[in-house]
Design a protein around this motif. Sequence first.
Motif: not given
Length: 234
Positions: A69-70, A72-74, A76-77, A111-114, A119
């Motif tokens: 998460e650290g 893909h939240t920072r 653009e994955c 887009r990768c999200v949780s 996404g």
Amino acid sequence: MIDKELKKPIIILATPHSRNDLLEENLRERLTGYEVVRLHSPKELILDEIEQMRPEFIFFPHWSWLIPEGIHTRFECVVFHMTDLPYGRGGSPLQNLIVHGHTETKLSALRCVSGLDTGPVYLKRSLSLGGTAEEILQRASVLMEEMIVEIVRKRPVPIEQQGEPVIFKRRRPEDGNLGNLTELWQVYDYIRMLDAEGYPPAFIGSEHFYFEFTDATLGETFVEAKVRIRRKSV
């Protein structure tokens, strides 16, 4: 580590598979305004080092691990999934599509999200499911190249998925057992859908041996394939 003096913006390509070596090479030739950095394993996906690189995108073609998460939240994955999302979220999309009788699919860049495969989607492209798994994945790699170039150059805005999700369950090695199949085309499909680097092959087991099958062809009254015979572990 990356040379801090590099002036070009960075794109990261994260994939362990040799089939994507040509993808890496072609992206370097086509995206000359960028430095393309290749990561081969999850051990290289280190937040501190990626923060030093400050990539504009991190692309994950055929990546089988969770993205922290650290990261893909920072950053653009962008991940790729071999279904027309939200249909087919989840594991083993190639094999599940073939088992469900599909001959065509969409390759989705999202887009990768949780949430897994939830996404918003940048692009979709049509993909044939004919041939072996390795042939399908090679075709997907060619499509990924075009999609990555378009995303980097045109910056499309990803769109939220629409429709009722259909979830695929990740298939296990034992699901490749041919012993309970009843049709020759099923045997052929099981062999070809597992015939690729990194996949456990279709098999039949006896008391002492595993018979593993690759390179299948389907005739009118037979399936012909290569067989490797392994002794079962004691």
